[in-house]
Design a protein around this motif. Structure first.
Motif, PDB file in Angstrom:
ATOM      1  N   LEU A   1      43.200  36.732 -13.256  1.00 26.06           N
ATOM      2  CA  LEU A   1      44.541  36.579 -13.821  1.00 26.06           C
ATOM      3  C   LEU A   1      44.566  36.716 -15.335  1.00 26.06           C
ATOM      4  N   GLY A   2      43.398  36.869 -15.954  1.00 26.72           N
ATOM      5  CA  GLY A   2      43.340  37.040 -17.404  1.00 26.72           C
ATOM      6  C   GLY A   2      42.985  35.788 -18.171  1.00 26.72           C
ATOM      7  N   ALA A   3      42.699  34.697 -17.486  1.00 24.21           N
ATOM      8  CA  ALA A   3      42.330  33.455 -18.168  1.00 24.21           C
ATOM      9  C   ALA A   3      40.830  33.422 -18.406  1.00 24.21           C
ATOM     10  N   HIS A   4      40.439  32.761 -19.474  1.00 22.78           N
ATOM     11  CA  HIS A   4      39.030  32.525 -19.762  1.00 22.78           C
ATOM     12  C   HIS A   4      38.652  31.164 -19.182  1.00 22.78           C
ATOM     13  N   VAL A   5      37.429  31.051 -18.699  1.00 23.49           N
ATOM     14  CA  VAL A   5      36.967  29.827 -18.051  1.00 23.49           C
ATOM     15  C   VAL A   5      35.607  29.453 -18.620  1.00 23.49           C
ATOM     16  N   ILE A   6      35.470  28.181 -18.986  1.00 25.63           N
ATOM     17  CA  ILE A   6      34.182  27.622 -19.404  1.00 25.63           C
ATOM     18  C   ILE A   6      33.862  26.472 -18.461  1.00 25.63           C
ATOM     19  N   GLU A   7      32.718  26.557 -17.831  1.00 25.55           N
ATOM     20  CA  GLU A   7      32.227  25.485 -16.971  1.00 25.55           C
ATOM     21  C   GLU A   7      30.940  24.961 -17.586  1.00 25.55           C
ATOM     22  N   ALA A   8      31.007  23.773 -18.181  1.00 23.56           N
ATOM     23  CA  ALA A   8      29.878  23.237 -18.944  1.00 23.56           C
ATOM     24  C   ALA A   8      29.548  21.837 -18.463  1.00 23.56           C
ATOM     25  N   ASN A   9      28.353  21.395 -18.808  1.00 24.39           N
ATOM     26  CA  ASN A   9      27.973  20.011 -18.536  1.00 24.39           C
ATOM     27  C   ASN A   9      28.858  19.068 -19.338  1.00 24.39           C
ATOM     28  N   HIS A  10      29.030  17.855 -18.823  1.00 25.44           N
ATOM     29  CA  HIS A  10      29.949  16.926 -19.477  1.00 25.44           C
ATOM     30  C   HIS A  10      29.518  16.586 -20.902  1.00 25.44           C
ATOM     31  N   ASN A  11      28.206  16.593 -21.188  1.00 19.73           N
ATOM     32  CA  ASN A  11      27.751  16.259 -22.533  1.00 19.73           C
ATOM     33  C   ASN A  11      27.756  17.459 -23.465  1.00 19.73           C
ATOM     34  N   ARG A  12      28.110  18.648 -22.957  1.00 20.54           N
ATOM     35  CA  ARG A  12      28.171  19.851 -23.787  1.00 20.54           C
ATOM     36  C   ARG A  12      29.578  20.450 -23.799  1.00 20.54           C
ATOM     37  N   LEU A  13      30.548  19.709 -23.311  1.00 25.45           N
ATOM     38  CA  LEU A  13      31.897  20.250 -23.206  1.00 25.45           C
ATOM     39  C   LEU A  13      32.487  20.560 -24.580  1.00 25.45           C
ATOM     40  N   GLY A  14      32.364  19.621 -25.517  1.00 21.27           N
ATOM     41  CA  GLY A  14      32.927  19.833 -26.850  1.00 21.27           C
ATOM     42  C   GLY A  14      32.276  20.975 -27.608  1.00 21.27           C
ATOM     43  N   PRO A  15      30.943  20.988 -27.762  1.00 19.56           N
ATOM     44  CA  PRO A  15      30.311  22.115 -28.454  1.00 19.56           C
ATOM     45  C   PRO A  15      30.568  23.464 -27.799  1.00 19.56           C
ATOM     46  N   ALA A  16      30.614  23.513 -26.458  1.00 24.82           N
ATOM     47  CA  ALA A  16      30.900  24.781 -25.785  1.00 24.82           C
ATOM     48  C   ALA A  16      32.299  25.270 -26.113  1.00 24.82           C
ATOM     49  N   LEU A  17      33.258  24.361 -26.197  1.00 26.81           N
ATOM     50  CA  LEU A  17      34.624  24.753 -26.560  1.00 26.81           C
ATOM     51  C   LEU A  17      34.686  25.252 -27.990  1.00 26.81           C
ATOM     52  N   VAL A  18      34.004  24.587 -28.903  1.00 29.10           N
ATOM     53  CA  VAL A  18      34.019  25.016 -30.303  1.00 29.10           C
ATOM     54  C   VAL A  18      33.407  26.404 -30.437  1.00 29.10           C
ATOM     55  N   GLU A  19      32.314  26.654 -29.736  1.00 23.50           N
ATOM     56  CA  GLU A  19      31.695  27.972 -29.805  1.00 23.50           C
ATOM     57  C   GLU A  19      32.640  29.068 -29.311  1.00 23.50           C
ATOM     58  N   ARG A  20      33.308  28.820 -28.200  1.00 28.83           N
ATOM     59  CA  ARG A  20      34.241  29.834 -27.691  1.00 28.83           C
ATOM     60  C   ARG A  20      35.440  30.008 -28.621  1.00 28.83           C
ATOM     61  N   TYR A  21      35.934  28.924 -29.197  1.00 28.03           N
ATOM     62  CA  TYR A  21      37.056  29.022 -30.133  1.00 28.03           C
ATOM     63  C   TYR A  21      36.673  29.868 -31.348  1.00 28.03           C
ATOM     64  N   LEU A  22      35.486  29.632 -31.890  1.00 30.40           N
ATOM     65  CA  LEU A  22      35.032  30.428 -33.034  1.00 30.40           C
ATOM     66  C   LEU A  22      34.823  31.884 -32.636  1.00 30.40           C
ATOM     67  N   GLN A  23      34.419  32.116 -31.408  1.00 26.95           N
ATOM     68  CA  GLN A  23      34.259  33.493 -30.931  1.00 26.95           C
ATOM     69  C   GLN A  23      35.620  34.192 -30.851  1.00 26.95           C
ATOM     70  N   PHE A  24      36.634  33.481 -30.371  1.00 33.84           N
ATOM     71  CA  PHE A  24      37.978  34.038 -30.352  1.00 33.84           C
ATOM     72  C   PHE A  24      38.432  34.404 -31.762  1.00 33.84           C
ATOM     73  N   LYS A  25      38.131  33.560 -32.712  1.00 34.69           N
ATOM     74  CA  LYS A  25      38.535  33.811 -34.084  1.00 34.69           C
ATOM     75  C   LYS A  25      37.854  35.065 -34.627  1.00 34.69           C
ATOM     76  N   GLN A  26      36.574  35.204 -34.358  1.00 32.93           N
ATOM     77  CA  GLN A  26      35.850  36.357 -34.864  1.00 32.93           C
ATOM     78  C   GLN A  26      36.307  37.662 -34.231  1.00 32.93           C
ATOM     79  N   GLU A  27      36.710  37.604 -32.951  1.00 37.96           N
ATOM     80  CA  GLU A  27      37.143  38.814 -32.249  1.00 37.96           C
ATOM     81  C   GLU A  27      38.635  39.086 -32.395  1.00 37.96           C
ATOM     82  N   ASP A  28      39.341  38.252 -33.177  1.00 39.22           N
ATOM     83  CA  ASP A  28      40.776  38.424 -33.404  1.00 39.22           C
ATOM     84  C   ASP A  28      41.567  38.454 -32.099  1.00 39.22           C
ATOM     85  N   LEU A  29      41.232  37.532 -31.194  1.00 40.42           N
ATOM     86  CA  LEU A  29      41.929  37.456 -29.914  1.00 40.42           C
ATOM     87  C   LEU A  29      43.108  36.488 -29.936  1.00 40.42           C
ATOM     88  N   LEU A  30      43.191  35.635 -30.948  1.00 44.92           N
ATOM     89  CA  LEU A  30      44.262  34.637 -30.977  1.00 44.92           C
ATOM     90  C   LEU A  30      45.595  35.289 -31.376  1.00 44.92           C
TER      91      LEU A  30
END
Length: 435
Positions: free
Chosen positions: A406-435
């Motif tokens: 459907l066009g959505a991005h999905v991150i499935e991470a361990n509970h103790n890595r949820l925050g860092p995984a989200l930050v990494e993907r957010y910064l990746q979106f910023k670098q790729e000008d997807l926002l």
């Protein structure tokens, strides 16, 4: 409320023995044994009458506005009354707080009343409250307690502690080196004027700048840009499934911690952040804020996301959210699901949301199911558990695959890595000008 003190009970018990002996030794003068009881009742009446002034009692509670989970804080009780100064107080609180030693004590005398300092510890995230205050004092003979129950309203926002993960997120932010002031160029989608360009066939007539075209003698069109302050929406599901614990902590608490971590980074990077909490219906909705100074407000609104036993209504929540968004946004949804049947309504709504916005689903790995699926088959029950757990995991992957289609991005991470995984993907979106 007036009731006898322990001293009055002991006095009544002490007078009962002589009264019994008098009645036993002098039966004709048995009524003499009642003299002690009458005298005690007279003193009780004097103590009760001396408790006048309850109507003039005024008490207040001074507590901090917010505190981190697991932190200790002080609560000051101040009472002012015209009666005796020696008084005791006890405060009523909810299950999110626990007294360090006791929830009450003796008020230290102050001019016009007394004060008491108590220590509490915050156990769970949310809006904790102190709802009642009991104040009591004795009469001049100490035989009667005069007690008043006062309704008070003092709330403390118990916030999740993100200090442990903040350092790692800042390290990721420094690595990405966000270019401040960089603008995304998408002609016709932005709101900020960028430049004038020659009109080309196929451009909309609304893009023509008629005044400047008349001045230059040729058709000129306005080109817009999307500014750097992107809109980030943190949507947190607080329904029944999200309130199940993972490693002793509810999923919604881990989602709130990860959301606050990403909000901290986004506000640092100059983006706009808003918070949206929902279960059976939308519960929390904050306006979009900007700047690092706004992080405290986001923290406080996150504390209002409460635990719920209701099923999540994705249709109502996501449609309400989509109606409030007037520009392209990054919508980060923290949720959980069990099988394709329960996620069917969510999938239908997500398809409409991805047509205009960038949607990211944050999921926590079900370590319990994975452990059951990988369990060595020592008995028939182990085999049955492994088969059922493997089937649930496959159905979960089916839903994740449909979300990606459907066009959505999905991150499935361990509970103790949820925050860092989200930050990494957010910064990746910023670098790729997807926002």
């Amino acid at each position: 409320m007036i009731y006898p003190s322990g001293r009055a009970v002991w006095a009544a018990a002490a007078g009962a023995v002589p009264a019994f002996l008098v009645a036993l030794a002098l039966p004709s003068f048995w009524y003499l044994g009642l003299l002690w009881s009458c005298l005690l009742l007279a003193f009780l009446a004097v103590d009760a009458a001396a408790g006048r002034g309850r109507a003039s009692l005024n008490a207040s509670i001074d507590a901090p506005q917010q505190v981190g989970v697991g932190g200790e804080f002080s609560v000051q009780i101040a009472a002012r009354h015209s009666g005796p100064r020696a008084a005791e107080a006890r405060v009523g609180h909810d299950a999110r707080l626990a007294p360090v030693s006791d929830s009450g004590g003796t008020l230290l005398p102050t001019p016009g009343g007394g004060s008491l300092d108590l220590r509490f510890q915050a156990l769970r995230r949310g809006i904790a409250s102190f709802d009642r205050l009991w104040v009591r004092w004795r009469g001049p003979f100490g035989l009667v307690w005069n007690q008043v129950v006062l309704p008070v309203e003092s709330k403390v926002a118990v916030l999740p502690d993100v200090s442990s993960a903040r350092g790692e997120a800042l390290t990721l932010l420094q690595r990405a080196t966000l270019a401040e002031g960089h603008a995304q160029r998408r002609a016709g989608q932005g709101r900020e004027f960028d430049a004038l360009k020659d009109y080309q066939p196929g451009m909309g007539r609304r893009m023509i700048d008629w005044k400047r075209s008349a001045r230059h003698g040729k058709l000129l069109a306005r080109e817009f840009r999307i500014e750097e302050n992107n809109n980030i929406v943190l949507a947190i599901d607080s329904g029944r499934l999200m309130c199940e614990p993972v490693d002793g902590v509810p999923k919604v608490d881990r989602a709130v911690t990860a959301a606050l971590l990403s909000a901290f980074i986004a506000l640092k990077g100059g983006d706009m952040v808003s918070l949206f909490g929902f279960d059976a219906r939308p519960r929390v909705s904050s306006g979009a804020v900007r700047g690092p100074a706004s992080f405290a407000m986001i923290q406080k609104r996150a504390a209002e996301i409460d635990y719920s036993s209701e099923e999540t209504n994705f249709t109502l929540a996501l449609r309400t959210l989509a109606a409030r968004l007037d520009r392209r946004s990054l919508v980060i949804i923290f949720t959980d699901f069990v099988d394709p049947i329960s996620a069917e309504l969510m999938l239908r709504t997500v398809g409409r949301l991805t047509e205009r916005h960038l949607v990211l689903f944050m999921l926590m790995k079900d370590t319990e199911l994975e452990g059951l699926a990988d369990m060595p088959p020592r008995s028939g029950e182990d085999v049955a558990r492994a088969v059922v757990a493997g089937g649930l995991l496959r159905e979960r992957q089916v839903v994740i695959g449909r979300l990606r289609l459907l066009g959505a991005h999905v991150i499935e991470a361990n509970h103790n890595r949820l925050g860092p995984a989200l930050v990494e993907r957010y910064l990746q979106f910023k670098q790729e000008d997807l926002l």
